[in-house]
Design a protein around this motif. Sequence first.
Motif, PDB file in Angstrom:
ATOM      1  N   THR A  98       4.097  -1.024   3.436  1.00 53.37           N
ATOM      2  CA  THR A  98       3.654   0.115   3.170  1.00 53.37           C
ATOM      3  C   THR A  98       4.622   1.527   3.478  1.00 53.37           C
ATOM      4  O   THR A  98       5.447   1.020   4.129  1.00 53.37           O
ATOM      5  CB  THR A  98       2.175   0.642   4.061  1.00 53.37           C
ATOM      6  N   ASN A  99       4.366   2.393   2.751  1.00 52.36           N
ATOM      7  CA  ASN A  99       5.065   3.565   3.276  1.00 52.36           C
ATOM      8  C   ASN A  99       4.002   4.705   3.831  1.00 52.36           C
ATOM      9  O   ASN A  99       4.335   5.883   3.826  1.00 52.36           O
ATOM     10  CB  ASN A  99       5.897   4.140   2.033  1.00 52.36           C
ATOM     11  N   CYS A 100       3.005   4.170   3.822  1.00 52.22           N
ATOM     12  CA  CYS A 100       1.915   5.002   4.410  1.00 52.22           C
ATOM     13  C   CYS A 100       2.214   5.315   6.033  1.00 52.22           C
ATOM     14  O   CYS A 100       3.086   4.541   6.627  1.00 52.22           O
ATOM     15  CB  CYS A 100       0.672   4.491   4.599  1.00 52.22           C
ATOM     16  N   SER A 125       9.692  -4.245  -1.610  1.00 51.60           N
ATOM     17  CA  SER A 125      10.355  -3.670  -2.740  1.00 51.60           C
ATOM     18  C   SER A 125      10.006  -2.082  -3.262  1.00 51.60           C
ATOM     19  O   SER A 125       9.106  -1.649  -2.476  1.00 51.60           O
ATOM     20  CB  SER A 125       9.917  -4.419  -4.136  1.00 51.60           C
ATOM     21  N   HIS A 126      10.434  -1.612  -4.233  1.00 48.80           N
ATOM     22  CA  HIS A 126      10.245  -0.258  -4.612  1.00 48.80           C
ATOM     23  C   HIS A 126      10.408   0.701  -3.433  1.00 48.80           C
ATOM     24  O   HIS A 126       9.519   1.593  -3.110  1.00 48.80           O
ATOM     25  CB  HIS A 126       8.880  -0.153  -4.974  1.00 48.80           C
ATOM     26  N   GLY A 127      11.160   0.415  -2.571  1.00 48.86           N
ATOM     27  CA  GLY A 127      11.411   1.345  -1.452  1.00 48.86           C
ATOM     28  C   GLY A 127      10.350   1.281  -0.401  1.00 48.86           C
ATOM     29  O   GLY A 127      10.103   1.909   0.719  1.00 48.86           O
ATOM     30  N   ILE A 172       0.829  -1.073   0.101  1.00 42.30           N
ATOM     31  CA  ILE A 172      -0.001  -0.164  -0.043  1.00 42.30           C
ATOM     32  C   ILE A 172       0.785   1.313  -0.114  1.00 42.30           C
ATOM     33  O   ILE A 172       1.807   1.461   1.012  1.00 42.30           O
ATOM     34  CB  ILE A 172      -0.623  -0.078   1.015  1.00 42.30           C
ATOM     35  N   GLU A 173       0.523   2.104  -1.021  1.00 36.03           N
ATOM     36  CA  GLU A 173       1.453   3.253  -1.102  1.00 36.03           C
ATOM     37  C   GLU A 173       0.719   4.424  -0.636  1.00 36.03           C
ATOM     38  O   GLU A 173      -0.522   4.676  -1.362  1.00 36.03           O
ATOM     39  CB  GLU A 173       1.957   3.203  -2.393  1.00 36.03           C
ATOM     40  N   CYS A 174       1.212   5.424  -0.123  1.00 37.75           N
ATOM     41  CA  CYS A 174       0.445   6.763   0.179  1.00 37.75           C
ATOM     42  C   CYS A 174       1.520   7.672  -0.406  1.00 37.75           C
ATOM     43  O   CYS A 174       2.842   7.673  -0.558  1.00 37.75           O
ATOM     44  CB  CYS A 174       0.518   7.059   1.865  1.00 37.75           C
ATOM     45  N   VAL A 175       1.108   8.938  -0.688  1.00 36.87           N
ATOM     46  CA  VAL A 175       1.794  10.223  -0.759  1.00 36.87           C
ATOM     47  C   VAL A 175       1.446  11.131   0.336  1.00 36.87           C
ATOM     48  O   VAL A 175       0.216  11.214   0.921  1.00 36.87           O
ATOM     49  CB  VAL A 175       1.280  10.731  -2.155  1.00 36.87           C
ATOM     50  N   PHE A 176       2.120  12.002   0.703  1.00 34.79           N
ATOM     51  CA  PHE A 176       2.152  12.848   1.750  1.00 34.79           C
ATOM     52  C   PHE A 176       1.711  14.206   0.851  1.00 34.79           C
ATOM     53  O   PHE A 176       2.475  14.726   0.000  1.00 34.79           O
ATOM     54  CB  PHE A 176       3.249  13.161   2.489  1.00 34.79           C
ATOM     55  N   ASP A 177       0.326  14.789   1.288  1.00 37.29           N
ATOM     56  CA  ASP A 177      -0.036  15.774   0.237  1.00 37.29           C
ATOM     57  C   ASP A 177       0.518  17.155   1.122  1.00 37.29           C
ATOM     58  O   ASP A 177      -0.118  17.630   2.356  1.00 37.29           O
ATOM     59  CB  ASP A 177      -1.324  15.699   0.195  1.00 37.29           C
TER      60      ASP A 177
END
Length: 249
Positions: free
Chosen positions: A233-235, A220-222, A188-193
């Motif tokens: 996740t990076n959330c 993977s993919h950091g 699960i990937e998040c972006v910080f807005d």
Amino acid sequence: MNTSIFIFLLTIWFSISASNPTPTRSYEWDYLIFAQSWPITTCTQWKESKAKNTCHLPIDRRQWIVHGIWPTKRGTKGPFSCPSPIHFDPKQLNPFLDQLDAQWTNVHKNSEKYSFWRHEWTKHGTCASTLPQLNSIPNFFKKALEWNKAQNIADMLTQSKITPGQNGYHVEQIANAVKAVTKHNPMIECVFDSHTRESMISEIRICFDKSLEVIDCVQSHGINNNNSTNVITNCSLKKPIMYLDTVPL
Ligand SMILES: *[C@@H]1O[C@H](CO)[C@@H](O)[C@H](O)[C@H]1NC(C)=O
Ligand SMILES: *[C@@H]1O[C@H](CO)[C@@H](O)[C@H](O)[C@H]1NC(C)=O
Ligand SMILES: *[C@@H]1O[C@H](CO)[C@@H](O)[C@H](O)[C@H]1NC(C)=O
């Protein structure tokens, strides 16, 4: 040739080749990451990156869209842009262009029509095409459309009462909702807005083996798994994740 000169040259040759080893490129991969994006977040990021950017959102406002199918070697990213005889040819997408537009939407409206699909084929499709099921442009793109229907993220989340709106959700809730259906760990990937100062859900990825069966995703993919939660996740694990129904701009 004088022996000592020969040995001297040989020594130089060895030291050059030792310091510059010929890179042994490998285009092998172990599994596929099927990445789907939440278009509201994609659009938010696009608009924030440049004031003049505009979005093209799918007609179905619940639709999670394909980002891509990414062949991946365990423990790394890629391979990328593999040597393939198949060069991107937009004409081959014409028979199913409407489906692509609805399910693999290029949200970046002010970009060239085929740019997103061209990028995905060139960077990832050329590597995926070693698999017989994905060995052509139509097979690659149609598999993603098929998976987008079969792995319907909006439905998975709704079944766990996670719906787009102004409520935040814990990333573990989101991961569990997907896992309840697929029986395997997603990524699960998040972006910080920077505008809303919130963590927004951007992508949910489901992993497949070479027999095209769903498997557990691995780091993977950091994107690391936080050992205390086991969610890849990076959330943020502390703050609620926003799953917005409108672009906050
Ligand atoms: C998560 O990773 C993606 C790249 O895979 C990056 O674009 C994004 O900014 C990261 N999000 C956070 C909150 O660090
Ligand atoms: C989780 O554990 C692995 C192996 O023990 C370690 O390499 C990794 O850094 C840990 N991740 C976090 C987020 O602590
Ligand atoms: C991992 O998750 C725990 C529990 O949510 C949190 O306290 C910790 O800070 C997280 N660690 C990292 C490296 O994100």
